[in-house]
Scaffold this motif. Sequence first.
Motif, PDB file in Angstrom:
ATOM      1  N   ARG A 323       0.851  -1.176   0.000  1.00 39.22           N
ATOM      2  CA  ARG A 323       0.000   0.000   0.000  1.00 39.22           C
ATOM      3  C   ARG A 323       0.894   1.234   0.000  1.00 39.22           C
ATOM      4  O   ARG A 323       2.070   1.177   0.378  1.00 39.22           O
ATOM      5  CB  ARG A 323      -0.938   0.010   1.212  1.00 39.22           C
ATOM      6  N   VAL A 324       0.334   2.350  -0.431  1.00 42.01           N
ATOM      7  CA  VAL A 324       1.072   3.606  -0.493  1.00 42.01           C
ATOM      8  C   VAL A 324       0.490   4.563   0.539  1.00 42.01           C
ATOM      9  O   VAL A 324      -0.715   4.830   0.544  1.00 42.01           O
ATOM     10  CB  VAL A 324       1.004   4.226  -1.904  1.00 42.01           C
ATOM     11  N   GLU A 325       1.353   5.054   1.425  1.00 38.60           N
ATOM     12  CA  GLU A 325       0.947   6.020   2.449  1.00 38.60           C
ATOM     13  C   GLU A 325       1.814   7.262   2.311  1.00 38.60           C
ATOM     14  O   GLU A 325       3.040   7.177   2.390  1.00 38.60           O
ATOM     15  CB  GLU A 325       1.116   5.429   3.855  1.00 38.60           C
ATOM     16  N   ALA A 326       1.172   8.410   2.104  1.00 39.78           N
ATOM     17  CA  ALA A 326       1.881   9.680   1.960  1.00 39.78           C
ATOM     18  C   ALA A 326       2.973   9.587   0.907  1.00 39.78           C
ATOM     19  O   ALA A 326       4.063  10.142   1.072  1.00 39.78           O
ATOM     20  CB  ALA A 326       2.461  10.116   3.305  1.00 39.78           C
ATOM     21  N   GLY A 327       2.678   8.844  -0.170  1.00 40.43           N
ATOM     22  CA  GLY A 327       3.613   8.717  -1.276  1.00 40.43           C
ATOM     23  C   GLY A 327       4.662   7.646  -1.117  1.00 40.43           C
ATOM     24  O   GLY A 327       5.423   7.378  -2.052  1.00 40.43           O
ATOM     25  N   THR A 356       9.167   1.119   3.114  1.00 39.90           N
ATOM     26  CA  THR A 356      10.289   0.724   2.263  1.00 39.90           C
ATOM     27  C   THR A 356      11.266   1.854   1.993  1.00 39.90           C
ATOM     28  O   THR A 356      12.408   1.606   1.593  1.00 39.90           O
ATOM     29  CB  THR A 356       9.779   0.207   0.918  1.00 39.90           C
ATOM     30  N   GLY A 357      10.803   3.102   2.169  1.00 45.08           N
ATOM     31  CA  GLY A 357      11.653   4.231   1.805  1.00 45.08           C
ATOM     32  C   GLY A 357      11.574   4.585   0.335  1.00 45.08           C
ATOM     33  O   GLY A 357      12.295   5.467  -0.138  1.00 45.08           O
ATOM     34  N   ASP A 358      10.700   3.904  -0.422  1.00 48.94           N
ATOM     35  CA  ASP A 358      10.553   4.151  -1.855  1.00 48.94           C
ATOM     36  C   ASP A 358       9.298   4.969  -2.143  1.00 48.94           C
ATOM     37  O   ASP A 358       8.206   4.646  -1.643  1.00 48.94           O
ATOM     38  CB  ASP A 358      10.469   2.828  -2.620  1.00 48.94           C
ATOM     39  N   LEU A 359       9.442   6.001  -2.940  1.00 47.70           N
ATOM     40  CA  LEU A 359       8.302   6.766  -3.421  1.00 47.70           C
ATOM     41  C   LEU A 359       7.581   5.923  -4.469  1.00 47.70           C
ATOM     42  O   LEU A 359       8.206   5.401  -5.396  1.00 47.70           O
ATOM     43  CB  LEU A 359       8.770   8.089  -4.041  1.00 47.70           C
ATOM     44  N   ALA A 360       6.257   5.779  -4.347  1.00 48.17           N
ATOM     45  CA  ALA A 360       5.565   4.834  -5.207  1.00 48.17           C
ATOM     46  C   ALA A 360       4.139   5.271  -5.486  1.00 48.17           C
ATOM     47  O   ALA A 360       3.578   6.129  -4.799  1.00 48.17           O
ATOM     48  CB  ALA A 360       5.567   3.446  -4.561  1.00 48.17           C
ATOM     49  N   CYS A 374      12.829   8.070  -1.042  1.00 45.74           N
ATOM     50  CA  CYS A 374      12.407   9.249  -0.271  1.00 45.74           C
ATOM     51  C   CYS A 374      13.610  10.086   0.138  1.00 45.74           C
ATOM     52  O   CYS A 374      13.609  11.320   0.012  1.00 45.74           O
ATOM     53  CB  CYS A 374      11.628   8.812   0.969  1.00 45.74           C
ATOM     54  N   LYS A 375      14.649   9.426   0.626  1.00 50.09           N
ATOM     55  CA  LYS A 375      15.796  10.161   1.155  1.00 50.09           C
ATOM     56  C   LYS A 375      16.658  10.769   0.061  1.00 50.09           C
ATOM     57  O   LYS A 375      17.482  11.650   0.330  1.00 50.09           O
ATOM     58  CB  LYS A 375      16.657   9.245   2.030  1.00 50.09           C
ATOM     59  N   ASN A 376      16.495  10.307  -1.200  1.00 47.42           N
ATOM     60  CA  ASN A 376      17.305  10.834  -2.296  1.00 47.42           C
ATOM     61  C   ASN A 376      16.669  12.036  -2.969  1.00 47.42           C
ATOM     62  O   ASN A 376      17.282  12.647  -3.849  1.00 47.42           O
ATOM     63  CB  ASN A 376      17.543   9.750  -3.357  1.00 47.42           C
TER      64      ASN A 376
END
Length: 496
Positions: A323-327, A356-360, A374-376
Amino acid sequence: MAESAVLQALETRAPDSVVLVGRERSWTATEVLAEAHGLAGRLAPGRVVGVLADNGPAWVVADLACQVAGAVHLPLPEFFNTGQLRHVLEQSGADTVITAHPERIGAIDLGFSVVGRWQGLHWMRRVTDPVVLPQGTAKISFTSGSTGTPKGVCLGLAGLHDTAAALCERLGALPLQRHLAVLPLALLLENVAGVYAPILRGMQVHLLPQSDMGWQGMSGFDPARLAAAIERERADSVVLVPELLKAWVMFVGAAAGTARHQPAFVAVGGARVAPELLAAARAAGIPACQGYGLTEAGSVVALNIPGDDGEGVGRPLPHLDCRVEAGELHVRACAFLGYVGVAAGADGPGGDWFPTGDLARFDAHGHLHLDGRCKNLLITSYGRNISPEWVESALLAAPAILQAVVCGDGEARLAAIVVPRPGAAAAEVRLAVQRVNRALPEYARIGRLVLSEPFHPANGLATGNGRPRRAHILEKHSAALAAAHHDHEVSHHVVL
């Protein structure tokens, strides 16, 4: 310890059916099981068993023997340096190591000594206090990640086999009989997708030394060797990282018109794959499909397949939830049990959701799309949010560019640290960047260019699966980036 679905699959195979194919010989189901059970008897005193060796049948048999014995398997990547190996062995409490490199283990000076030999490998033991691990830990996968300090992910056997079974289901319609392991077996992706899944499906697993696959350490990668191995082994499936796919595509293009064997399925993961590279691969007859995974999920999370493909990373596999939460993508899978030396968090192991730290995002067809880490995320001085992975994938589609890292947080113009294709001159790379710039919006164009040596695990500039270690790359090239800062158009400072 959970029942091993892989061992059960071997027990139901015809006794004389070939399971593992090495450089010197093939192993039948009966031989693999007998050797695994025999080795398990010797592992009985061991709690955590490290394996530091090249790809080959012995590596897989040692993995299976740990499952028989109920020992924790600790894959040790050969590209780990001395400091990383020390950290991994200390953190995990490993008391046994099976290795082709006893001198490397001995040099760490943790008390290991050679006590025997097995299948051409050295058997090393030490006496050490046990480390508390999450209940049910069957494998510890240490990933170098972007920071360089390996982090140990504790994984349960049932969850890993769930991933393998889900892969079998997703690929069920494809005519696959022989898998060729190209990536190091110590990487969880090849371990699960290249060993467990093929065995569950009844396939042969072809396991040749990494040099036979084209790996040349610090010298790069030779796609001719990969093409020759695929042809010789008649491989139906391989797993690659984008850099290897690009090298192979370029080799095939240079050898156009030559009759050759092509796999039925080529999975590509580890980093974002440019749509242009996938298109070029398919035009060359290489059926490349992009996927996505992470260690905490037991490796593969989503995968495209022929007939159900797109520009994203595919549909999530059926054994997990996304699932995607806040991107940001969150995943729930039962493989993840926790980290070595870190208490489990409320959102961590045990089948709970974890970030996961991945924008999705998901498209209307249920396919997962990734938009970078996200961090990049970069925010220019003009306030524009830019995912560096997006620009990097455009650069990597250029034939003259082998690897690339984009930076420029808080600055007016982006910069790119680029590894040229072998033989490509600086002027050719500069022209390639200019062509890429013309296809990008103005705010995402490259204004500064630094040429670099290749990003490899051996020099600390890449992780084991080829993902650039951004912080290390930026630190190494900080002076060149600063020198290029005042240039008014794309420069080509060379740092080698």
